[in-house]
Write a protein that holds these residues in place. Structure first.
Motif, PDB file in Angstrom:
ATOM      1  N   GLU A  79       0.840  -1.205   0.000  1.00 30.38           N
ATOM      2  CA  GLU A  79       0.000   0.000   0.000  1.00 30.38           C
ATOM      3  C   GLU A  79       0.874   1.254   0.000  1.00 30.38           C
ATOM      4  O   GLU A  79       0.504   2.278   0.562  1.00 30.38           O
ATOM      5  N   GLU A  80       2.033   1.146  -0.656  1.00 35.54           N
ATOM      6  CA  GLU A  80       2.961   2.274  -0.699  1.00 35.54           C
ATOM      7  C   GLU A  80       3.464   2.499  -2.123  1.00 35.54           C
ATOM      8  O   GLU A  80       3.439   1.599  -2.967  1.00 35.54           O
ATOM      9  N   VAL A  81       3.939   3.716  -2.343  1.00 34.94           N
ATOM     10  CA  VAL A  81       4.620   4.086  -3.581  1.00 34.94           C
ATOM     11  C   VAL A  81       6.000   4.593  -3.202  1.00 34.94           C
ATOM     12  O   VAL A  81       6.151   5.364  -2.248  1.00 34.94           O
ATOM     13  N   GLY A  82       7.015   4.132  -3.941  1.00 37.77           N
ATOM     14  CA  GLY A  82       8.379   4.555  -3.662  1.00 37.77           C
ATOM     15  C   GLY A  82       8.828   5.688  -4.574  1.00 37.77           C
ATOM     16  O   GLY A  82       8.628   5.627  -5.792  1.00 37.77           O
ATOM     17  N   ARG A 141       3.086   1.582 -17.907  1.00 36.83           N
ATOM     18  CA  ARG A 141       2.125   1.713 -16.824  1.00 36.83           C
ATOM     19  C   ARG A 141       2.322   3.046 -16.112  1.00 36.83           C
ATOM     20  O   ARG A 141       3.399   3.327 -15.581  1.00 36.83           O
ATOM     21  N   LYS A 142       1.280   3.858 -16.080  1.00 39.60           N
ATOM     22  CA  LYS A 142       1.373   5.161 -15.446  1.00 39.60           C
ATOM     23  C   LYS A 142       1.193   5.031 -13.936  1.00 39.60           C
ATOM     24  O   LYS A 142       0.392   4.241 -13.457  1.00 39.60           O
ATOM     25  N   ALA A 143       1.954   5.842 -13.215  1.00 40.88           N
ATOM     26  CA  ALA A 143       1.894   5.814 -11.760  1.00 40.88           C
ATOM     27  C   ALA A 143       0.937   6.862 -11.206  1.00 40.88           C
ATOM     28  O   ALA A 143       0.383   6.669 -10.128  1.00 40.88           O
ATOM     29  N   TRP A 144       0.729   7.942 -11.926  1.00 36.80           N
ATOM     30  CA  TRP A 144      -0.114   9.014 -11.421  1.00 36.80           C
ATOM     31  C   TRP A 144      -0.803   9.739 -12.573  1.00 36.80           C
ATOM     32  O   TRP A 144      -0.414   9.594 -13.723  1.00 36.80           O
ATOM     33  N   MET A 145      -1.840  10.460 -12.223  1.00 40.33           N
ATOM     34  CA  MET A 145      -2.578  11.234 -13.212  1.00 40.33           C
ATOM     35  C   MET A 145      -2.832  12.638 -12.663  1.00 40.33           C
ATOM     36  O   MET A 145      -2.824  12.853 -11.443  1.00 40.33           O
ATOM     37  N   TRP A 175      -2.558   9.091  -7.300  1.00 39.71           N
ATOM     38  CA  TRP A 175      -1.839   7.854  -7.556  1.00 39.71           C
ATOM     39  C   TRP A 175      -2.795   6.831  -8.174  1.00 39.71           C
ATOM     40  O   TRP A 175      -3.941   6.705  -7.753  1.00 39.71           O
ATOM     41  N   LEU A 176      -2.312   6.101  -9.172  1.00 44.30           N
ATOM     42  CA  LEU A 176      -3.159   5.176  -9.907  1.00 44.30           C
ATOM     43  C   LEU A 176      -3.023   3.726  -9.447  1.00 44.30           C
ATOM     44  O   LEU A 176      -3.735   2.861  -9.959  1.00 44.30           O
ATOM     45  N   TYR A 177      -2.139   3.451  -8.514  1.00 46.50           N
ATOM     46  CA  TYR A 177      -1.909   2.065  -8.087  1.00 46.50           C
ATOM     47  C   TYR A 177      -3.046   1.581  -7.182  1.00 46.50           C
ATOM     48  O   TYR A 177      -3.644   2.350  -6.421  1.00 46.50           O
ATOM     49  N   ASN A 178      -3.337   0.283  -7.266  1.00 43.02           N
ATOM     50  CA  ASN A 178      -4.254  -0.437  -6.364  1.00 43.02           C
ATOM     51  C   ASN A 178      -5.710  -0.010  -6.498  1.00 43.02           C
ATOM     52  O   ASN A 178      -6.531  -0.393  -5.673  1.00 43.02           O
TER      53      ASN A 178
END
Length: 387
Positions: A79-82, A141-145, A175-178
């Motif tokens: 549940e994190e982004v580095g 794969r995009k990480a953010w929008m 953030w677009l993850y998860n």
């Protein structure tokens, strides 16, 4: 045949030294001379300026004690982004669950872990840094929008298909993850919708073509989007059906007599319902009522006949009024000689106004008794008239 090899390692490099294709040492900056009569040694050079250790067989290298002693391994939480920074500048974004490997001696390379379990919005300062760095995920794969909401509009953020929050004007990053994120911007200004070219039968079966225009805006975006998928299409259909109903229940004469009645009926029919849905209806108006060609000719003939009849009626009324006035005057003069003499003087005054020169024989009494001969002529070119 060469028995010695020389290896030079720069300050921002690490060299992997292999013997018989097996890692035997990690070389730091410096110059090395090795005895290699059988040419059994080989090398690989890795840069310290990368966002971590980059190698095609990194997972295999991490199983070797020689290599593992030279690096640090950190795991990004699920549940994190580095955020990887080199000398304070963002170099890469690592997705949840990934590994970050860096050299022990590379203190300029840092890792920042951001919790996105519930806070998926990117802080404004970090968003600006991401834009300047031009970094957005790994591969395709995009990480953010990013979303920009202009003035007099309202943004909506949908998380996994559900409306999560509304966004006033400003700039936002997510953030677009998860999760699956979608955004939408709704215009809060007054908008116009036109229902044009509607072929509708009146109650007396006359085919008309009408154009309707309405002005509206969104009064409650949250309520509206929770019930309607496409607000523009929805209000168009509602107004179209209301227009057909308003025209189909009236005759042609009723429509032509009061064109505003259609707009009033439509507003009354759909205004309250649209308000409950989240619309605000300001104005509804019929722009045009277009008749078929033959019906237009017939109506023109009817109008012409009506106007002719009205003109005849007015003319007869005026003639009757004039006759009645003459009759009343005659009755008054009949028993009043003084009034008769005044009317005669009035007539003489009118005659005298049109004559340039007047000669009277017998005095005023002669004029009144018809003994005066009046000869009037239009003034000649020299302006003299005789009688």
């Amino acid at each position: 045949m060469k028995f010695w090899i020389t290896i030079s390692v720069a300050d921002d490099e690490r060299v992997l030294l292999y013997r018989d294709r097996q890692l035997v040492r990690v070389l730091h900056s410096g110059r090395y001379r090795l005895f290699d009569p059988g040419q059994r040694y080989s090398t690989e050079t890795l840069s310290l300026r990368e966002a971590g250790v980059k190698h095609g067989n990194l997972e295999v290298l991490l199983t070797l004690d020689i290599f593992r002693a030279e690096v640090q391994v950190e795991t990004i939480g699920q549940e994190e982004v580095g955020i990887v920074r080199l000398d304070g500048q963002i170099k890469a974004i690592l997705e949840p669950g990934s590994q970050f490997v860096r050299w022990n001696s590379n203190q300029n390379l840092t890792l920042e872990c951001i919790d996105i379990s519930s806070h998926y919005r990117i802080a404004p300062a970090l968003l600006a840094q991401l834009e300047r760095a031009g970094v957005n995920g790994i591969g395709n794969r995009k990480a953010w929008m990013q979303l920009t909401v202009p003035e007099q509009t309202l943004g909506q953020l949908f998380v996994d298909g559900r409306l999560a929050e509304t966004l006033p004007s400003g700039r936002y990053g997510f953030w677009l993850y998860n999760r699956e994120l979608n955004t939408q911007v709704s215009d809060l200004k007054w908008q116009s919708v036109e229902i044009s070219g509607q072929e509708i039968l009146t109650r007396d079966r006359v085919s008309l073509r009408l154009n309707l225009n309405a002005v509206y805006r969104f009064s409650d975006v949250v309520k509206l989007l929770s019930q309607v998928k496409s607000p523009g299409d929805y209000i168009y259909r509602r107004l179209q059906l209301a227009l057909r109903e308003a025209v189909g229940t009236r005759t042609l004469d009723e429509l032509l007599a009061d064109k505003n009645a259609i707009a009033k009926t439509i507003t009354k029919s759909v205004g309250e319902h649209l308000s409950e849905m989240g619309f605000e209806l300001e104005q509804v108006g019929v722009k045009d009522i277009i008749l078929p060609g033959d019906m237009k000719d017939i109506l023109n003939q009817v109008v012409q006949a009506q106007k002719t009849a009205e003109a005849n009626l007015i003319r007869r009324r005026e003639e009757t009024a004039a006759t009645r006035s003459l009759h009343n005057t005659a009755k008054m003069i009949e028993g009043n000689p003084v009034l008769l003499r005044l009317k005669e003087l009035e007539a003489l005054e009118k005659v005298a106004d049109r004559i340039g020169h007047l000669t009277v024989y017998g005095g005023l009494e002669g004029v009144m008794n018809g003994l005066v001969s009046l000869t009037g002529a239009v003034k000649s070119s020299n302006g003299q008239t005789t009688s």
